[in-house]
Write a protein that holds these residues in place. Structure first.
Motif, short mmCIF file in Angstrom:
data_model
loop_
_atom_site.label_atom_id
_atom_site.label_comp_id
_atom_site.label_asym_id
_atom_site.label_seq_id
_atom_site.Cartn_x
_atom_site.Cartn_y
_atom_site.Cartn_z
N LEU A 7 0.83 -1.20 0.00
CA LEU A 7 0.00 0.00 0.00
C LEU A 7 0.87 1.26 0.00
CD1 LEU A 7 -3.15 0.76 2.05
CD2 LEU A 7 -1.15 2.19 2.41
N ARG A 8 1.91 1.25 0.82
CA ARG A 8 2.78 2.43 0.89
C ARG A 8 3.49 2.68 -0.44
NH1 ARG A 8 5.48 1.72 6.97
NH2 ARG A 8 3.77 2.74 8.10
N VAL A 9 3.85 1.64 -1.15
CA VAL A 9 4.51 1.83 -2.45
C VAL A 9 3.53 2.38 -3.47
CG1 VAL A 9 5.63 0.63 -4.37
CG2 VAL A 9 6.34 0.15 -2.02
N VAL A 45 9.22 -4.42 -3.22
CA VAL A 45 7.94 -4.52 -3.92
C VAL A 45 8.11 -4.42 -5.43
CG1 VAL A 45 5.69 -3.42 -4.24
CG2 VAL A 45 6.63 -3.65 -1.95
N MET A 46 8.90 -3.44 -5.88
CA MET A 46 8.97 -3.13 -7.31
C MET A 46 10.17 -3.76 -8.02
SD MET A 46 6.23 -1.42 -7.61
CE MET A 46 6.32 -0.78 -9.27
N GLY A 47 11.11 -4.32 -7.25
CA GLY A 47 12.26 -4.96 -7.88
C GLY A 47 13.34 -3.99 -8.30
N THR A 48 13.19 -2.70 -7.95
CA THR A 48 14.17 -1.68 -8.31
C THR A 48 13.97 -0.48 -7.40
OG1 THR A 48 15.09 -0.46 -10.19
CG2 THR A 48 12.69 -0.55 -10.03
N THR A 49 14.89 0.46 -7.42
CA THR A 49 14.79 1.65 -6.59
C THR A 49 13.81 2.66 -7.19
OG1 THR A 49 16.58 2.79 -7.72
CG2 THR A 49 17.19 1.35 -5.87
N GLY A 77 8.46 -7.97 -4.52
CA GLY A 77 9.77 -8.25 -5.08
C GLY A 77 10.65 -9.01 -4.11
N ASN A 78 11.71 -9.68 -4.63
CA ASN A 78 12.66 -10.35 -3.78
C ASN A 78 13.47 -9.35 -2.97
OD1 ASN A 78 11.94 -12.83 -4.73
ND2 ASN A 78 13.44 -12.83 -6.37
N SER A 79 13.86 -9.73 -1.80
CA SER A 79 14.72 -8.88 -0.99
C SER A 79 16.17 -9.09 -1.37
CB SER A 79 14.51 -9.19 0.50
OG SER A 79 14.77 -10.56 0.74
N VAL A 134 8.51 -3.64 -15.22
CA VAL A 134 9.42 -3.72 -14.09
C VAL A 134 9.87 -5.15 -13.93
CG1 VAL A 134 9.67 -3.36 -11.61
CG2 VAL A 134 8.29 -1.80 -12.95
N ARG A 135 11.15 -5.37 -13.75
CA ARG A 135 11.68 -6.71 -13.66
C ARG A 135 11.29 -7.36 -12.34
NH1 ARG A 135 15.76 -3.52 -15.41
NH2 ARG A 135 16.66 -3.44 -13.33
#
Length: 291
Positions: free
Chosen positions: A225-227, A262-266, A289-291, A281-282
């Motif tokens: 939600l925050r993203v 969440v998004m897999g990128t910055t 997204g993976n950590s 988005v990858r």
């Protein structure tokens, strides 16, 4: 009908900005009544604008530049930011909200002459080619042959984005109060245990309810939600530090790490990709997204 809002909350959406204008629906361009397969246009809302739930007899594709569009469809919230679009099938009831000053584009497609069918809303990769073609089709001076050529290429290049990004709302009486509170204030940092005490249920019940309703844990859902909210803030020109503080993160580095999960990128790389027209988005993993 148009009315002005003073910032009250609306169910399943972010709190309205002061001065939001509420409209009944997005009207298709006038040429939509003509025998065209695709009709396109654009507008610039001078103030934050919300459209109440409505449906169209035509398929609709919307995208924005210089802001964001948030759309509510049943129990899902879609956030449309630069580089992405949202396909809305004909007949699907949806509401939406655009930020002030966003360049709001929409294109309508005749269902009986559209050679593909997305049965549900889809994020669309708005590549430079696709945007150029749809902008071209917004012209009113195209002859039939030129329009047919452009429409054929649109159908060739219009594809779902690599990543489908939607916030699933719980629609579960046991936890709806949590979802509404966080939509109203994403910076609300109450813990699972505090929410359990507030609602008079066990933290295990809340955990189970979030998993069953959204497929995510409470912490993952709040992060998602925050993203979603961050996409709007960053698109409106807020810097990372301000967005981080607004969303309740102690440090910008914590916000950046959560965005990456969440998004897999910055955040910076995400908007750079949108600027380049890459559209996707990858590394999508069930919305987290993976950590």
């Amino acid at each position: 009908m148009v009315e002005s809002s003073r910032g009250e909350a609306s169910p399943g959406m972010w709190r309205r900005e002061t001065g939001t204008v509420v409209r009944r629906s997005v009207a298709p361009p006038e040429q939509a009544a003509a025998p065209f397969v695709i009709t396109a246009g654009f507008r610039i809302p001078r103030v934050p604008t919300e459209w109440t739930p409505h449906a169209h007899p035509l398929h609709e594709l919307v995208w924005v530049r210089g802001g964001t569009l948030t759309s509510r469809v049943a129990n899902q919230v879609f956030t449309v930011s630069k580089g992405h679009g949202l396909w809305m099938p004909a007949g699907v009831v949806h509401g939406g909200r655009a930020t002030a000053g966003a360049l709001f584009h929409d294109a309508f497609f005749a269902p009986d002459r559209t050679p593909f069918a997305f049965g549900e809303p889809k994020a669309i990769a708005m590549t430079p080619l696709l945007e150029s073609l749809l902008t071209h089709l917004s012209r009113t001076d195209l002859d039939a042959a030129a329009r047919a050529r452009a429409e054929a290429v649109v159908f060739d290049v219009l594809r779902p984005a690599e990543r489908q990004f939607a916030l699933q709302l719980p629609n579960d009486a046991r936890i709806d109060a949590i979802a509404e509170a966080l939509l109203d204030d994403p910076a609300d940092s109450r813990s699972l245990e505090e929410w359990a005490l507030r609602l008079g249920v066990s933290d295990r019940t809340i955990t189970r309810a979030f998993r069953q309703a959204t497929g995510l844990s409470f912490a993952q859902w709040r992060q998602m939600l925050r993203v979603h909210r961050a996409l709007t803030l960053l698109s409106e020109g807020f810097d990372v530090a301000t967005a981080s503080e607004t969303l309740g993160y102690a440090q910008p580095s914590s916000f950046i790490a959560a965005f990456r999960r969440v998004m897999g990128t910055t955040p910076g790389a995400f908007f750079d990709m949108a600027q380049e027209g890459r559209g996707g988005v990858r590394n999508p993993v069930s919305g987290v997204g993976n950590s």
